[in-house]
Design a protein around this motif. Sequence first.
Motif, PDB file in Angstrom:
ATOM      1  N   THR A 183      28.267  26.513 -35.920  1.00 38.40           N
ATOM      2  CA  THR A 183      27.432  27.656 -35.257  1.00 38.40           C
ATOM      3  C   THR A 183      26.079  26.555 -35.080  1.00 38.40           C
ATOM      4  O   THR A 183      25.323  26.487 -33.980  1.00 38.40           O
ATOM      5  CB  THR A 183      27.053  28.707 -36.024  1.00 38.40           C
ATOM      6  N   PRO A 184      25.473  26.053 -36.057  1.00 36.20           N
ATOM      7  CA  PRO A 184      24.151  25.101 -35.991  1.00 36.20           C
ATOM      8  C   PRO A 184      24.416  24.118 -34.846  1.00 36.20           C
ATOM      9  O   PRO A 184      23.464  23.694 -33.865  1.00 36.20           O
ATOM     10  CB  PRO A 184      23.992  24.350 -37.229  1.00 36.20           C
ATOM     11  N   GLN A 185      25.843  23.544 -34.606  1.00 35.58           N
ATOM     12  CA  GLN A 185      25.699  22.212 -33.896  1.00 35.58           C
ATOM     13  C   GLN A 185      25.696  22.906 -32.361  1.00 35.58           C
ATOM     14  O   GLN A 185      25.307  22.360 -31.513  1.00 35.58           O
ATOM     15  CB  GLN A 185      27.240  21.655 -33.979  1.00 35.58           C
ATOM     16  N   VAL A 186      26.695  24.112 -32.263  1.00 32.11           N
ATOM     17  CA  VAL A 186      26.590  24.754 -30.993  1.00 32.11           C
ATOM     18  C   VAL A 186      25.441  25.074 -30.630  1.00 32.11           C
ATOM     19  O   VAL A 186      24.847  24.957 -29.150  1.00 32.11           O
ATOM     20  CB  VAL A 186      27.394  26.115 -30.937  1.00 32.11           C
ATOM     21  N   LEU A 187      24.328  25.834 -31.286  1.00 31.04           N
ATOM     22  CA  LEU A 187      22.835  26.106 -30.820  1.00 31.04           C
ATOM     23  C   LEU A 187      22.155  24.912 -30.541  1.00 31.04           C
ATOM     24  O   LEU A 187      21.341  25.004 -29.536  1.00 31.04           O
ATOM     25  CB  LEU A 187      22.376  27.119 -32.045  1.00 31.04           C
ATOM     26  N   VAL A 188      22.411  23.908 -31.529  1.00 32.05           N
ATOM     27  CA  VAL A 188      21.204  22.835 -30.883  1.00 32.05           C
ATOM     28  C   VAL A 188      21.710  21.902 -29.729  1.00 32.05           C
ATOM     29  O   VAL A 188      20.988  21.968 -28.903  1.00 32.05           O
ATOM     30  CB  VAL A 188      21.490  21.605 -32.106  1.00 32.05           C
ATOM     31  N   ILE A 189      23.102  22.059 -29.218  1.00 26.81           N
ATOM     32  CA  ILE A 189      23.469  21.467 -28.210  1.00 26.81           C
ATOM     33  C   ILE A 189      23.297  22.425 -27.045  1.00 26.81           C
ATOM     34  O   ILE A 189      22.812  21.870 -25.917  1.00 26.81           O
ATOM     35  CB  ILE A 189      24.976  21.197 -28.106  1.00 26.81           C
ATOM     36  N   GLY A 190      23.312  23.743 -27.222  1.00 22.68           N
ATOM     37  CA  GLY A 190      23.201  24.616 -26.157  1.00 22.68           C
ATOM     38  C   GLY A 190      21.430  24.646 -25.993  1.00 22.68           C
ATOM     39  O   GLY A 190      20.983  24.819 -24.806  1.00 22.68           O
ATOM     40  N   TRP A 191      20.650  24.526 -26.864  1.00 19.50           N
ATOM     41  CA  TRP A 191      18.900  24.592 -26.702  1.00 19.50           C
ATOM     42  C   TRP A 191      19.003  23.145 -25.742  1.00 19.50           C
ATOM     43  O   TRP A 191      17.941  23.265 -24.820  1.00 19.50           O
ATOM     44  CB  TRP A 191      18.486  24.553 -27.974  1.00 19.50           C
ATOM     45  N   LEU A 192      19.577  22.145 -26.338  1.00 20.21           N
ATOM     46  CA  LEU A 192      18.945  20.792 -25.331  1.00 20.21           C
ATOM     47  C   LEU A 192      19.790  20.825 -23.971  1.00 20.21           C
ATOM     48  O   LEU A 192      19.013  20.374 -22.883  1.00 20.21           O
ATOM     49  CB  LEU A 192      20.080  19.858 -26.227  1.00 20.21           C
ATOM     50  N   LEU A 193      20.875  21.574 -23.786  1.00 17.38           N
ATOM     51  CA  LEU A 193      21.471  21.604 -22.471  1.00 17.38           C
ATOM     52  C   LEU A 193      20.442  22.598 -21.727  1.00 17.38           C
ATOM     53  O   LEU A 193      20.035  22.226 -20.217  1.00 17.38           O
ATOM     54  CB  LEU A 193      22.661  22.421 -22.298  1.00 17.38           C
ATOM     55  N   ASN A 194      19.725  23.605 -22.032  1.00 13.16           N
ATOM     56  CA  ASN A 194      18.800  24.379 -21.694  1.00 13.16           C
ATOM     57  C   ASN A 194      17.604  23.803 -21.179  1.00 13.16           C
ATOM     58  O   ASN A 194      16.857  24.011 -20.221  1.00 13.16           O
ATOM     59  CB  ASN A 194      18.466  25.622 -22.223  1.00 13.16           C
ATOM     60  N   GLN A 195      17.359  22.802 -21.856  1.00 13.63           N
ATOM     61  CA  GLN A 195      16.193  22.015 -21.759  1.00 13.63           C
ATOM     62  C   GLN A 195      16.092  20.683 -20.821  1.00 13.63           C
ATOM     63  O   GLN A 195      15.191  19.977 -20.202  1.00 13.63           O
ATOM     64  CB  GLN A 195      15.601  21.357 -23.025  1.00 13.63           C
ATOM     65  N   GLY A 196      17.479  20.726 -20.248  1.00 12.84           N
ATOM     66  CA  GLY A 196      17.814  19.725 -18.989  1.00 12.84           C
ATOM     67  C   GLY A 196      18.098  18.353 -19.745  1.00 12.84           C
ATOM     68  O   GLY A 196      17.984  17.347 -19.090  1.00 12.84           O
ATOM     69  N   TRP A 197      18.732  18.094 -20.851  1.00 14.84           N
ATOM     70  CA  TRP A 197      18.646  17.159 -21.341  1.00 14.84           C
ATOM     71  C   TRP A 197      20.267  16.540 -20.996  1.00 14.84           C
ATOM     72  O   TRP A 197      21.117  17.603 -20.945  1.00 14.84           O
ATOM     73  CB  TRP A 197      18.846  17.059 -22.904  1.00 14.84           C
TER      74      TRP A 197
END
Length: 381
Positions: free
Chosen positions: A367-381
Amino acid sequence: MKPTCCNPEPVPSCCGGKPAETQAPACCGGGGGHEHGDTPSCCGPAEKKRVDWLLWASLILVAIGMAGHLWFPAGPKWWHEFSHGTYDMMLKAWWGILAGIIAVGVIGRLPRELVLGLLGKGGCFTGILRATFAGTLLDLCNHGILLVAMQLYRKGASLGQTLAFLIASPWNSLSVTLLLAAMIGWKWTVAFLLLSMVIGIVTGWIVDKLVKAGRLPANPNAHELPADFRFGPAFRTALRDLKPTPSNLGHMLKDGLAESKMILRWILFGITLAALIQAFVPDEKFAQFFGPSLAGLLLTLLAATVIEVCSEGSSPIAAQLILRSSAPGNAFTFLMAGAATDYTEIVVLRQTTGSWKAALILPLLTTPQVLVIGWLLNQGW
């Protein structure tokens, strides 16, 4: 004297809903796999087939939506949105569904030993990599893949391999990958594919390290492949069985259709649900609740945890999160949450491993990995 097939030999179940590893090969016609739906006589009378209400209800609603778009376009706004959304999604997805049915038929003819050989040795990084790739290639939804993963654990796969296989599998099957690519394009599909494999590899590697350190229980069923097993001959045998003869093609298509019912029911359900969301949830509200914000990301995780939708059904909804909310991180989170937080998987892991630690490590690490990657994708990374 009881029939031979009723002796408790460790092979997959095919009778009466008993757990895997409790029936003999003869119980399933001598092949160890209940492939054609025939119930053996030793297992008692065949159960009456139940109507798959979800499949038929979803199929009827999809048919109504497509017919409405083609022949009855006039009507209220919600009807226009529902019928147009259903037609548009089916127009994009039909070739992926067809390719998936064919893939299911092909993969179903691969011998089990070949699949086990692909996993390699448990407890090492190479084994984690091979388990992740095997899970990515296997064409099953997350409910079907759960049964396979638990069977692999009983056959001796390490806990890390089992979790890596389970995490990499749910939406990465060929049919769902093609379906998702048809809806959101190959750019996001390939990105999601690679990122989910990274989560599977990292999680599996950490879990096997914790097992070696004694923090998690080791698999009591661990063992090596038979000494006489050779991957090359097994692979060549599989290729001979897959020759594109008229008979083989007919059997593969028939098996693919039969074995795809579970997948098709969730694809159709997901398309129906996505069309209903499009019809009754305005774009501004959808973007407000599930937009590319931290709150939208957490709400997406909560929704994916509560809603029991198979991976094939989640793909159309994930597509909506990209197309309507411009939130690729939310889409990735929705796709991965089934493997990260699904309570069915956690309970089955507990029953199979006999350990709550082994079961709860799945959501705690993923879950932490999914949330971190999801947040980065939303920031345009």
